[in-house]
Design a protein around this motif. Structure first.
Motif, PDB file in Angstrom:
ATOM      1  N   GLU A 141       0.829  -1.202   0.000  1.00 42.51           N
ATOM      2  CA  GLU A 141       0.000   0.000   0.000  1.00 42.51           C
ATOM      3  C   GLU A 141       0.868   1.259   0.000  1.00 42.51           C
ATOM      4  O   GLU A 141       2.047   1.232   0.336  1.00 42.51           O
ATOM      5  CB  GLU A 141      -0.927   0.011   1.223  1.00 42.51           C
ATOM      6  N   ARG A 142       0.216   2.334  -0.288  1.00 36.31           N
ATOM      7  CA  ARG A 142       0.910   3.616  -0.361  1.00 36.31           C
ATOM      8  C   ARG A 142       1.538   3.983   0.983  1.00 36.31           C
ATOM      9  O   ARG A 142       0.886   3.933   2.010  1.00 36.31           O
ATOM     10  CB  ARG A 142      -0.102   4.686  -0.781  1.00 36.31           C
ATOM     11  N   THR A 143       2.799   4.338   0.987  1.00 40.40           N
ATOM     12  CA  THR A 143       3.486   4.825   2.182  1.00 40.40           C
ATOM     13  C   THR A 143       4.159   6.149   1.867  1.00 40.40           C
ATOM     14  O   THR A 143       4.600   6.384   0.731  1.00 40.40           O
ATOM     15  CB  THR A 143       4.554   3.835   2.677  1.00 40.40           C
ATOM     16  N   VAL A 144       4.221   6.999   2.871  1.00 36.42           N
ATOM     17  CA  VAL A 144       4.909   8.296   2.730  1.00 36.42           C
ATOM     18  C   VAL A 144       5.757   8.520   3.981  1.00 36.42           C
ATOM     19  O   VAL A 144       5.517   7.915   5.026  1.00 36.42           O
ATOM     20  CB  VAL A 144       3.903   9.448   2.548  1.00 36.42           C
ATOM     21  N   PRO A 145       6.760   9.366   3.923  1.00 40.86           N
ATOM     22  CA  PRO A 145       7.598   9.640   5.103  1.00 40.86           C
ATOM     23  C   PRO A 145       6.791  10.349   6.195  1.00 40.86           C
ATOM     24  O   PRO A 145       5.847  11.082   5.921  1.00 40.86           O
ATOM     25  CB  PRO A 145       8.698  10.548   4.546  1.00 40.86           C
ATOM     26  N   VAL A 146       7.209  10.092   7.436  1.00 37.21           N
ATOM     27  CA  VAL A 146       6.606  10.735   8.604  1.00 37.21           C
ATOM     28  C   VAL A 146       7.574  11.783   9.134  1.00 37.21           C
ATOM     29  O   VAL A 146       8.771  11.497   9.311  1.00 37.21           O
ATOM     30  CB  VAL A 146       6.289   9.700   9.700  1.00 37.21           C
ATOM     31  N   ASP A 147       7.074  12.965   9.360  1.00 30.50           N
ATOM     32  CA  ASP A 147       7.895  14.066   9.872  1.00 30.50           C
ATOM     33  C   ASP A 147       8.170  13.836  11.365  1.00 30.50           C
ATOM     34  O   ASP A 147       7.250  13.838  12.185  1.00 30.50           O
ATOM     35  CB  ASP A 147       7.150  15.380   9.655  1.00 30.50           C
ATOM     36  N   THR A 148       9.433  13.639  11.742  1.00 27.35           N
ATOM     37  CA  THR A 148       9.779  13.373  13.150  1.00 27.35           C
ATOM     38  C   THR A 148       9.476  14.580  14.040  1.00 27.35           C
ATOM     39  O   THR A 148       9.215  14.421  15.236  1.00 27.35           O
ATOM     40  CB  THR A 148      11.250  12.981  13.282  1.00 27.35           C
ATOM     41  N   ALA A 149       9.524  15.773  13.466  1.00 28.05           N
ATOM     42  CA  ALA A 149       9.164  16.964  14.258  1.00 28.05           C
ATOM     43  C   ALA A 149       7.687  16.914  14.644  1.00 28.05           C
ATOM     44  O   ALA A 149       7.304  17.298  15.753  1.00 28.05           O
ATOM     45  CB  ALA A 149       9.459  18.231  13.465  1.00 28.05           C
ATOM     46  N   LEU A 150       6.867  16.408  13.727  1.00 30.83           N
ATOM     47  CA  LEU A 150       5.449  16.254  14.026  1.00 30.83           C
ATOM     48  C   LEU A 150       5.235  15.202  15.106  1.00 30.83           C
ATOM     49  O   LEU A 150       4.413  15.380  16.013  1.00 30.83           O
ATOM     50  CB  LEU A 150       4.714  15.860  12.743  1.00 30.83           C
ATOM     51  N   LEU A 151       5.971  14.112  15.040  1.00 34.31           N
ATOM     52  CA  LEU A 151       5.886  13.079  16.074  1.00 34.31           C
ATOM     53  C   LEU A 151       6.193  13.644  17.456  1.00 34.31           C
ATOM     54  O   LEU A 151       5.559  13.278  18.444  1.00 34.31           O
ATOM     55  CB  LEU A 151       6.866  11.938  15.775  1.00 34.31           C
ATOM     56  N   SER A 180      -8.057  11.796  -1.369  1.00 29.63           N
ATOM     57  CA  SER A 180      -7.586  13.117  -1.809  1.00 29.63           C
ATOM     58  C   SER A 180      -6.481  13.685  -0.914  1.00 29.63           C
ATOM     59  O   SER A 180      -6.039  14.821  -1.130  1.00 29.63           O
ATOM     60  CB  SER A 180      -8.768  14.092  -1.842  1.00 29.63           C
ATOM     61  N   LEU A 181      -6.032  12.914   0.064  1.00 33.29           N
ATOM     62  CA  LEU A 181      -4.998  13.426   0.968  1.00 33.29           C
ATOM     63  C   LEU A 181      -3.649  13.475   0.280  1.00 33.29           C
ATOM     64  O   LEU A 181      -3.234  12.510  -0.376  1.00 33.29           O
ATOM     65  CB  LEU A 181      -4.898  12.547   2.220  1.00 33.29           C
ATOM     66  N   ASN A 182      -2.956  14.601   0.427  1.00 31.93           N
ATOM     67  CA  ASN A 182      -1.580  14.643  -0.066  1.00 31.93           C
ATOM     68  C   ASN A 182      -0.667  13.949   0.930  1.00 31.93           C
ATOM     69  O   ASN A 182      -1.113  13.466   1.973  1.00 31.93           O
ATOM     70  CB  ASN A 182      -1.138  16.088  -0.337  1.00 31.93           C
ATOM     71  N   ASP A 183       0.619  13.899   0.664  1.00 30.31           N
ATOM     72  CA  ASP A 183       1.549  13.154   1.520  1.00 30.31           C
ATOM     73  C   ASP A 183       1.563  13.670   2.950  1.00 30.31           C
ATOM     74  O   ASP A 183       1.586  12.898   3.913  1.00 30.31           O
ATOM     75  CB  ASP A 183       2.960  13.215   0.936  1.00 30.31           C
ATOM     76  N   SER A 184       1.535  14.994   3.104  1.00 34.97           N
ATOM     77  CA  SER A 184       1.570  15.572   4.446  1.00 34.97           C
ATOM     78  C   SER A 184       0.302  15.230   5.228  1.00 34.97           C
ATOM     79  O   SER A 184       0.357  14.855   6.405  1.00 34.97           O
ATOM     80  CB  SER A 184       1.731  17.088   4.348  1.00 34.97           C
ATOM     81  N   ASP A 185      -0.845  15.334   4.536  1.00 38.16           N
ATOM     82  CA  ASP A 185      -2.123  14.998   5.180  1.00 38.16           C
ATOM     83  C   ASP A 185      -2.145  13.522   5.586  1.00 38.16           C
ATOM     84  O   ASP A 185      -2.603  13.166   6.683  1.00 38.16           O
ATOM     85  CB  ASP A 185      -3.291  15.240   4.232  1.00 38.16           C
ATOM     86  N   LEU A 186      -1.662  12.676   4.701  1.00 34.39           N
ATOM     87  CA  LEU A 186      -1.683  11.237   4.955  1.00 34.39           C
ATOM     88  C   LEU A 186      -0.815  10.876   6.154  1.00 34.39           C
ATOM     89  O   LEU A 186      -1.189  10.046   6.993  1.00 34.39           O
ATOM     90  CB  LEU A 186      -1.207  10.488   3.716  1.00 34.39           C
ATOM     91  N   ALA A 187       0.351  11.521   6.252  1.00 35.87           N
ATOM     92  CA  ALA A 187       1.242  11.268   7.390  1.00 35.87           C
ATOM     93  C   ALA A 187       0.580  11.710   8.701  1.00 35.87           C
ATOM     94  O   ALA A 187       0.672  11.025   9.729  1.00 35.87           O
ATOM     95  CB  ALA A 187       2.570  11.978   7.184  1.00 35.87           C
TER      96      ALA A 187
END
Length: 527
Positions: free
Chosen positions: A39-49, A110-117
């Protein structure tokens, strides 16, 4: 700007949580790697974590090399459905942002990569929070009560979650981590039962002192409505003001379900229980579910279990209840503590040393009125050197300079036997010189210790030695009036707990909340 917008959105979603996830004692363990599919995967922002202030969340995404993990629709749907159904387990779906997560799900395509993360992180964070609450409760009893001695339950949420994730067994994780005790299962059934009752529109029953069979009272109309509502009385009723036989039998059934004397006499205790609303009973069930999540997940092979509001002790050996005893527990001002421990020693013919609270509140005032008060109770006063002090020489201005010891005997405050177990409250199980208390319905009468009915039979049972501790041998020890201690060889755990609701054969069972804990606990759970 879009990335900044979602960063601020996430902050707003988590800022309203009153509690931060507790640091997991097991979190230092190396967690398994997460096996990702196509399935689709995108990077996760560690600052957001980092904004979530959760070490387990960081470690979870370390196991996925900081990539999103919830691309699989089936897995994602399971998490969302579990959070939405958390209400069926007595929890609040909005504690886990259920409605906001569903809004993300509707826009998934419709989520972009940032939204999906962002969505992925929120799913993980809230599902881990939910699993923690299911396993060990939302609140910490040590922060709520000073007299609850329970070991903290540790839970390696990442290992549990990742193993279920990798093996495609998320559908069993929620059931597997919940308490296995029958009482907990009965409480879940209670919640299901009470949710099946319709919304009520019943008037409060007022101005009732006492009603007996064949009496006439205007209050009986509302009493009958409540008995019909709770299904203690079946069929149709004319709702007259006459206390007839049918209503009498229904009242007895209601009283038995609520731990009241089932004599059919309608007094203040029965009226108080009848006036509980459906919502208040539901809140009571939810509070008890939380308590059972604080308790140990598994029972010992052999144990004593005391339900403080039920005034009962059950001895369970190899999953079989072998003895049941009535008990007397502490008053609301001198509460019996909640304890998990292990039984160690039986003491026959115990002496009793007056504890500080009883000395201050009871003994000193009585001695000031009558110097012979202690002598009449066979209590000897000793100074710091161990010398006997005559009542006339007792210094009422320095009462703490003495020890006050009651000699062994039938009228000793501890009776003929006590059972010791490690605890921080100087409490134990014991006999009593007030043996008439056991016939009372309300047995919240002690100074904190638990008094046990027919204790010598209990001693014979748990010592389990037909030669050394036969009934005849125990009677001989008692007759000697000598204090003797014996180690309990068979290992028994002690669970001295507090619960006021459960179910049995699809009937709701309640007990009086003698320490007034339920409403406050529910309020804290929902705030």
């Amino acid at each position: 700007m879009r990335k900044l917008y979602f960063f601020l959105l996430v902050c707003s979603l988590i800022s309203c949580k009153k509690e931060e996830p507790k640091k997991n004692p097991a979190a230092t363990q190396k967690t398994p790697e997460i096996i990702l599919t196509d399935e689709r995967t995108v990077p996760v922002d560690t600052a957001l974590l980092s904004t979530f202030k959760s070490e387990t969340l960081k470690q979870f995404y370390t196991s996925s090399e900081n990539k999103t993990v919830w691309g699989n629709l089936k897995k994602r749907t399971y998490v969302l459905s579990q959070l939405e159904k958390s209400e069926e387990l007595g929890l609040n779906p909005e504690d886990y942002k259920s409605s906001q997560l569903k809004k993300f799900e509707k826009r998934i395509s419709s989520l972009n990569d940032s939204d999906l993360a962002t969505y992925d992180i929120l799913l993980t964070y809230n599902f881990e929070l939910y699993l923690n609450h299911l396993y060990k409760g939302k609140l910490d009893p040590k922060k709520l009560y000073t007299n609850w001695d329970l070991e903290e339950k540790t839970f390696d949420v990442n290992t549990v979650l990742i193993k279920a994730f990798n093996n495609d067994k998320l559908d069993s994780i929620v059931e597997n981590i919940q308490p296995k005790a029958d009482t907990y299962k009965q409480l879940l059934k209670s919640l299901e039962i009470i949710n099946s009752f319709p919304d009520e529109d019943l008037q409060t029953i007022k101005d009732v002192k006492k009603i007996t069979l064949n009496d006439t009272s205007s209050a009986l109309i509302n009493i009958k409505k409540r008995l019909l509502y709770w299904k203690d009385m079946s069929g149709k009723d004319s709702l007259t003001d006459k206390y007839d036989k049918k209503t009498f039998e229904a009242v007895k059934k209601f009283q038995a379900r609520h731990g009241l004397a089932d004599d059919g006499v309608i007094g203040i205790g029965t009226i108080t229980a009848l006036n509980y609303s459906k919502e208040r009973r539901k809140q009571q069930i939810i509070a008890n579910l939380e308590r059972w999540r604080w308790y140990p997940a598994e029972f010992a092979e052999n144990y004593f279990i005391i339900n403080i509001p039920d005034y009962s002790l059950n001895v369970v050996e190899d999953k079989d209840t072998t003895l049941v005893r009535n008990v007397v527990v502490g008053t609301s001002s001198r509460r019996t503590p909640v304890i998990t421990s292990v039984l160690k020693t039986i003491v026959f013919n115990p002496t009793w040393t007056v504890p500080p609270t009883i000395l201050k509140e009871d003994v000193v005032p009585a001695m000031k009125r009558n110097r012979n008060y202690l002598a009449k109770k066979n209590i000897t006063i000793y100074d710091t050197s161990g010398n006997v002090v005559e009542p006339a020489a007792w210094n009422e201005n320095k009462p703490n300079n003495y020890r006050y010891v009651q000699s062994p005997g039938y009228n000793n405050s501890l009776g003929l036997m006590k059972i010791l177990f490690p605890n921080h409250h100087s409490v134990y199980l014991h006999d009593t010189n007030h043996r008439n208390y056991f016939v009372r319905n309300n047995r919240s009468l002690s100074s904190g210790c638990v008094r046990v009915e027919n204790p010598l039979e209990l001693a014979e049972h748990i010592l389990n030695d037909s030669i050394r501790f036969s009934k005849t041998r125990i009677d001989t020890i008692i007759a000697s009036k000598k204090t003797m201690s014996f180690k309990i060889v068979k290992k028994y755990a002690l669970y001295q707990w507090y619960w006021t609701a459960w179910s049995k054969k699809n009937q709701l069972i309640f007990r009086a909340d003698i320490y007034n804990l339920d409403a406050d606990l529910y309020s804290k759970l929902r705030n």
